[in-house]
Scaffold this motif. Structure first.
Motif, mmCIF file in Angstrom:
data_model
loop_
_atom_site.group_PDB
_atom_site.id
_atom_site.type_symbol
_atom_site.label_atom_id
_atom_site.label_comp_id
_atom_site.label_asym_id
_atom_site.label_seq_id
_atom_site.Cartn_x
_atom_site.Cartn_y
_atom_site.Cartn_z
ATOM 1 N N LEU A 12 46.265 39.416 38.733
ATOM 2 C CA LEU A 12 45.769 38.654 39.880
ATOM 3 C C LEU A 12 45.244 39.529 41.025
ATOM 4 O O LEU A 12 44.178 39.228 41.568
ATOM 5 C CB LEU A 12 46.846 37.690 40.361
ATOM 6 C CG LEU A 12 46.428 36.594 41.322
ATOM 7 C CD1 LEU A 12 45.243 35.793 40.802
ATOM 8 C CD2 LEU A 12 47.604 35.664 41.586
ATOM 9 N N PRO A 13 45.912 40.613 41.416
ATOM 10 C CA PRO A 13 45.341 41.431 42.493
ATOM 11 C C PRO A 13 43.940 41.954 42.169
ATOM 12 O O PRO A 13 43.067 41.971 43.048
ATOM 13 C CB PRO A 13 46.349 42.576 42.646
ATOM 14 C CG PRO A 13 47.645 41.964 42.212
ATOM 15 C CD PRO A 13 47.259 41.066 41.058
ATOM 16 N N SER A 14 43.706 42.352 40.933
ATOM 17 C CA SER A 14 42.370 42.817 40.543
ATOM 18 C C SER A 14 41.355 41.684 40.624
ATOM 19 O O SER A 14 40.232 41.878 41.092
ATOM 20 C CB SER A 14 42.387 43.391 39.127
ATOM 21 O OG SER A 14 43.193 44.536 39.080
ATOM 22 N N LEU A 15 41.732 40.507 40.167
ATOM 23 C CA LEU A 15 40.846 39.343 40.228
ATOM 24 C C LEU A 15 40.516 38.994 41.679
ATOM 25 O O LEU A 15 39.360 38.750 42.028
ATOM 26 C CB LEU A 15 41.484 38.141 39.522
ATOM 27 C CG LEU A 15 40.724 36.830 39.591
ATOM 28 C CD1 LEU A 15 39.365 36.936 38.906
ATOM 29 C CD2 LEU A 15 41.549 35.714 38.967
ATOM 30 N N ILE A 16 41.518 39.004 42.526
ATOM 31 C CA ILE A 16 41.316 38.691 43.942
ATOM 32 C C ILE A 16 40.393 39.726 44.581
ATOM 33 O O ILE A 16 39.511 39.386 45.368
ATOM 34 C CB ILE A 16 42.658 38.578 44.674
ATOM 35 C CG1 ILE A 16 43.348 37.269 44.261
ATOM 36 C CG2 ILE A 16 42.486 38.640 46.191
ATOM 37 C CD1 ILE A 16 44.765 37.106 44.761
ATOM 38 N N GLN A 17 40.580 40.966 44.222
ATOM 39 C CA GLN A 17 39.710 42.033 44.747
ATOM 40 C C GLN A 17 38.258 41.798 44.324
ATOM 41 O O GLN A 17 37.343 41.945 45.130
ATOM 42 C CB GLN A 17 40.197 43.399 44.267
ATOM 43 C CG GLN A 17 39.405 44.553 44.849
ATOM 44 C CD GLN A 17 39.545 44.646 46.366
ATOM 45 O OE1 GLN A 17 40.639 44.470 46.897
ATOM 46 N NE2 GLN A 17 38.451 44.876 47.055
ATOM 47 N N GLN A 18 38.043 41.426 43.061
ATOM 48 C CA GLN A 18 36.687 41.158 42.571
ATOM 49 C C GLN A 18 36.067 39.984 43.323
ATOM 50 O O GLN A 18 34.892 40.025 43.689
ATOM 51 C CB GLN A 18 36.708 40.839 41.077
ATOM 52 C CG GLN A 18 37.018 42.029 40.198
ATOM 53 C CD GLN A 18 37.200 41.615 38.743
ATOM 54 O OE1 GLN A 18 37.070 40.458 38.391
ATOM 55 N NE2 GLN A 18 37.509 42.585 37.900
ATOM 56 N N ILE A 19 36.836 38.936 43.533
ATOM 57 C CA ILE A 19 36.328 37.756 44.245
ATOM 58 C C ILE A 19 36.007 38.113 45.686
ATOM 59 O O ILE A 19 35.023 37.642 46.253
ATOM 60 C CB ILE A 19 37.371 36.604 44.189
ATOM 61 C CG1 ILE A 19 37.481 36.077 42.752
ATOM 62 C CG2 ILE A 19 36.985 35.485 45.139
ATOM 63 C CD1 ILE A 19 38.639 35.110 42.551
ATOM 64 N N SER A 20 36.831 38.942 46.294
ATOM 65 C CA SER A 20 36.674 39.290 47.705
ATOM 66 C C SER A 20 35.540 40.270 47.972
ATOM 67 O O SER A 20 35.054 40.343 49.102
ATOM 68 C CB SER A 20 37.990 39.857 48.248
ATOM 69 O OG SER A 20 39.020 38.898 48.119
ATOM 70 N N ASP A 21 35.160 41.038 46.970
ATOM 71 C CA ASP A 21 34.085 42.036 47.157
ATOM 72 C C ASP A 21 32.710 41.417 47.270
ATOM 73 O O ASP A 21 32.391 40.400 46.839
ATOM 74 C CB ASP A 21 34.072 43.045 46.001
ATOM 75 C CG ASP A 21 35.228 44.026 46.136
ATOM 76 O OD1 ASP A 21 35.842 44.099 47.225
ATOM 77 O OD2 ASP A 21 35.512 44.729 45.141
#
Length: 145
Positions: free
Chosen positions: A136-145
Motif C-alpha cells: 500500500l505505501p508504494s501504491l499511495i506514492q504512485q497515486i500521489s506522484d
C-alpha cells in the motif's frame, strides 16, 4: 507532518475490512492511520479474529461500525475491499477511492463441510490482504506522484 488516513470499507465491517485495518495498524509505518467501516455493522467475525490472532495480530478490540459511526472524519484514501461496498456505499468524505476486491470468506464457507476447510479460506484471504497492505505505501506514492 500529518498522517495519511486510510479507511477500509466493506459491506458489514466484520471480516475483510477488519483484517485490512489490523494489518495496516501492524505493518504500515507510523505515518499512516487506519480505520474500517461498513455499510452496516455486523459485529466482528470470530473466524477472522481467530486467523488474525494466528498471524500475531489481535483485532478483537476493534469495533464493527458504519460510516455514520465515524462522524465527519476525513480520509486521504478510502479503500473499498468488496465490489458491493464500492457500488453501493455512499462516500461523502474527501479522499481518493481505491477498489481492491477480496473474496468474502463467510460467503465462501457456506458450502464447506469442516471447520478446517472454512479456516483455510479465511487464512488465504487474510494472507492476500497482508500482501496487499504491505504494498500500500508504494501504491499511495504512485497515486500521489
Amino acid at each position: 507532518m500529518a498522517k495519511i488516513r486510510i479507511l477500509f470499507l466493506c459491506t458489514g465491517n466484520s471480516c475483510r475490512s477488519q483484517m485490512a485495518e489490523g494489518w495496516a495498524r501492524n505493518l504500515l509505518p507510523s505515518g499512516y492511520e487506519a480505520f474500517s467501516a461498513g455499510i452496516e455493522a455486523h459485529g466482528l467475525n470470530p473466524s477472522a479474529v481467530r486467523v488474525m490472532q494466528e498471524a500475531g495480530v489481535d483485532i478483537s478490540r476493534q469495533q464493527s461500525q458504519t460510516l455514520n459511526d465515524l462522524g465527519q472524519e476525513d480520509f486521504d484514501f478510502i479503500i473499498t475491499v468488496c465490489d458491493h461496498a464500492h457500488k453501493t456505499c455512499p462516500t461523502p468524505r474527501q479522499g481518493q477511492i481505491i477498489l481492491k476486491c477480496f473474496d468474502d470468506p463467510p460467503r465462501l464457507t457456506e458450502s464447506v463441510d469442516t471447520e478446517e476447510e472454512s479456516l483455510a479460506i479465511y487464512r488465504r484471504v487474510r494472507d492476500e490482504i497482508r500482501v496487499w497492505v504491505n504494498q500500500l505505501p508504494s501504491l499511495i506514492q504512485q497515486i500521489s506522484d
